[in-house]
Design an enzyme around this catalytic site. Structure first.
Site, mmCIF file in Angstrom:
data_model
loop_
_atom_site.group_PDB
_atom_site.id
_atom_site.type_symbol
_atom_site.label_atom_id
_atom_site.label_comp_id
_atom_site.label_asym_id
_atom_site.label_seq_id
_atom_site.Cartn_x
_atom_site.Cartn_y
_atom_site.Cartn_z
ATOM 1 N N THR A 192 0.899 -1.131 0.000
ATOM 2 C CA THR A 192 0.000 0.000 0.000
ATOM 3 C C THR A 192 0.942 1.185 0.000
ATOM 4 O O THR A 192 2.140 1.012 0.145
ATOM 5 C CB THR A 192 -0.847 -0.097 1.300
ATOM 6 O OG1 THR A 192 -1.712 -1.211 1.193
ATOM 7 C CG2 THR A 192 -1.662 1.125 1.607
ATOM 8 N N ARG A 204 -14.275 -7.491 -1.546
ATOM 9 C CA ARG A 204 -13.488 -7.485 -0.306
ATOM 10 C C ARG A 204 -13.136 -6.034 0.065
ATOM 11 O O ARG A 204 -12.835 -5.219 -0.795
ATOM 12 C CB ARG A 204 -12.226 -8.316 -0.538
ATOM 13 C CG ARG A 204 -11.259 -8.356 0.633
ATOM 14 C CD ARG A 204 -10.012 -7.553 0.358
ATOM 15 N NE ARG A 204 -9.049 -7.646 1.432
ATOM 16 C CZ ARG A 204 -7.994 -6.849 1.547
ATOM 17 N NH1 ARG A 204 -7.759 -5.936 0.637
ATOM 18 N NH2 ARG A 204 -7.175 -6.970 2.566
ATOM 19 N N SER A 208 -10.773 -3.324 1.872
ATOM 20 C CA SER A 208 -9.415 -3.071 2.368
ATOM 21 C C SER A 208 -9.469 -2.274 3.671
ATOM 22 O O SER A 208 -10.429 -1.567 3.938
ATOM 23 C CB SER A 208 -8.665 -2.267 1.305
ATOM 24 O OG SER A 208 -7.528 -1.668 1.857
ATOM 25 N N ASP A 209 -8.399 -2.369 4.452
ATOM 26 C CA ASP A 209 -8.309 -1.543 5.675
ATOM 27 C C ASP A 209 -8.013 -0.075 5.370
ATOM 28 O O ASP A 209 -8.211 0.792 6.217
ATOM 29 C CB ASP A 209 -7.164 -2.066 6.561
ATOM 30 C CG ASP A 209 -5.824 -1.919 5.843
ATOM 31 O OD1 ASP A 209 -5.610 -2.629 4.847
ATOM 32 O OD2 ASP A 209 -5.020 -1.064 6.247
ATOM 33 N N THR A 243 0.243 -0.365 6.348
ATOM 34 C CA THR A 243 0.325 -1.263 5.204
ATOM 35 C C THR A 243 0.357 -2.686 5.749
ATOM 36 O O THR A 243 0.608 -2.896 6.923
ATOM 37 C CB THR A 243 1.568 -0.961 4.345
ATOM 38 O OG1 THR A 243 1.590 -1.877 3.233
ATOM 39 C CG2 THR A 243 2.857 -1.113 5.109
ATOM 40 N N GLY A 251 -4.860 -6.359 5.144
ATOM 41 C CA GLY A 251 -5.968 -5.546 5.641
ATOM 42 C C GLY A 251 -6.767 -6.231 6.728
ATOM 43 O O GLY A 251 -7.194 -5.601 7.701
HETATM 44 N N1 GLY Z 1 -3.444 -3.027 3.289
HETATM 45 C C1 GLY Z 1 -4.039 -3.141 2.043
HETATM 46 C C2 GLY Z 1 -5.049 -4.171 1.930
HETATM 47 O O1 GLY Z 1 -4.974 -5.218 2.600
HETATM 48 O O2 GLY Z 1 -5.958 -4.007 1.170
#
Ligand code: GLY
Length: 281
Positions: free
Chosen positions: A155, A183, A185-186, A204, A207
């Site tokens: 990320t 899905r 993402s965080d 990063t 997520g």
């Molecule tokens: N950290 C990015 C994701 O898992 O989407």
């Protein structure tokens, strides 16, 4: 005192060869220089958006151009920005075919709705002047076609403090690669990107683990409640251990202290305060 710190995910993406590593380090240095020069005349909020958009424009990183491809062959991206001064956050989740998702998040901050997802986020972008743009690169298509499922945990992000002591955080991602469409993402949640007037954090990693650990929100809350930033990181990362959470984070506090930690090695990141570049892997 003005400072910024950026991250570009993990070296595990697109190989760990020394040429890729050097290219990423060089790109971080160039982007840090540009971001720092921008920060001289702009707020932390404007700067984190500007700097993350430069990371999105570089195909080496998994955000904007160079985003990973999902299991159905499409790219969906997520990005968020948070102004530590106003404590307002805005984000887009699973947006498609825009060059700079972080710039769409910026436009959204002036609306009452904080986060938009899926086709509605893309529609919002088009209505607000963002042209259709393919962020697919040959490299990502090759990885997809060969079904090379790497760790895929990268990320990009930036945290900054401006000349008035204001903090901000921005994060953008192409996701983890090969995920089921839909899905979340965080990166456009408070787990992956959070800031207030005490601390700003960008994450990063995987997520799902970052959300389970509420990583950014926990670190900022702990610092706000008086915990030193190093201890706040240590405690939050300790809490990832029971499920072997894979995460990395960068932060800056109101005194301008930088901090970073990762659960697994090789997060690529760098900081700049006008005199001293630090590029790490
Ligand atoms: N950290 C990015 C994701 O898992 O989407």
């Amino acid at each position: 005192m003005i400072k910024l710190i950026i991250h570009g995910g993990f070296f595990s993406e697109s190989g760990t060869d020394s040429a890729t590593k050097k290219a990423k380090q060089d790109a971080l240095k160039r982007i840090l220089e540009d971001g720092y020069s921008f920060l001289k005349n702009n707020s932390a909020f404007e700067t984190v958006i500007h700097t993350v958009s430069l990371l999105e424009d570089d195909p080496l990183f998994n955000a904007g151009i160079g985003s990973q491809i999902q299991s159905d062959g499409k790219i969906r991206m997520s990005a968020a920005v948070m102004d530590g001064q106003t404590e307002k956050m805005s984000g887009v989740i699973n947006i498609q075919k825009v060059k700079n998702p972080i710039k769409v998040a910026k436009v959204l901050i002036d609306f009452d709705d904080r986060v938009l997802g899926g086709p509605a986020a893309t529609d919002f972008a088009r209505k607000n002047g963002f042209e259709e743009f393919s962020t697919e690169t040959e490299q990502r298509r090759k990885e997809y076609e060969e079904k090379l499922k790497s760790l895929g945990t990268g990320t990009v992000g930036c945290v900054a403090i401006d000349s008035e002591g204001r903090l901000a955080a921005a994060t953008s991602t192409g996701g983890k690669g090969f995920e089921i469409p839909g899905r979340i993402s965080d990166s456009a949640t408070v787990a992956g990107n959070y800031a207030n007037s005490n601390c700003a954090v960008s994450c990063t990693g995987v997520g799902e683990d970052i959300v389970s650990g509420a990583v950014a929100a926990k670190i900022v809350t702990r610092v706000t409640d008086g915990m030193p930033i190093g201890k706040a990181f240590e405690k939050t990362f300790d809490e990832l251990k029971p499920y072997d959470g894979f995460a990395g984070a960068i932060a800056i506090d109101k005194s301008g202290n930088f901090y970073h930690q990762d659960s697994h090695p090789k997060m690529v990141f760098g900081s700049y305060d006008g005199s001293d570049f630090q590029i790490f892997d």
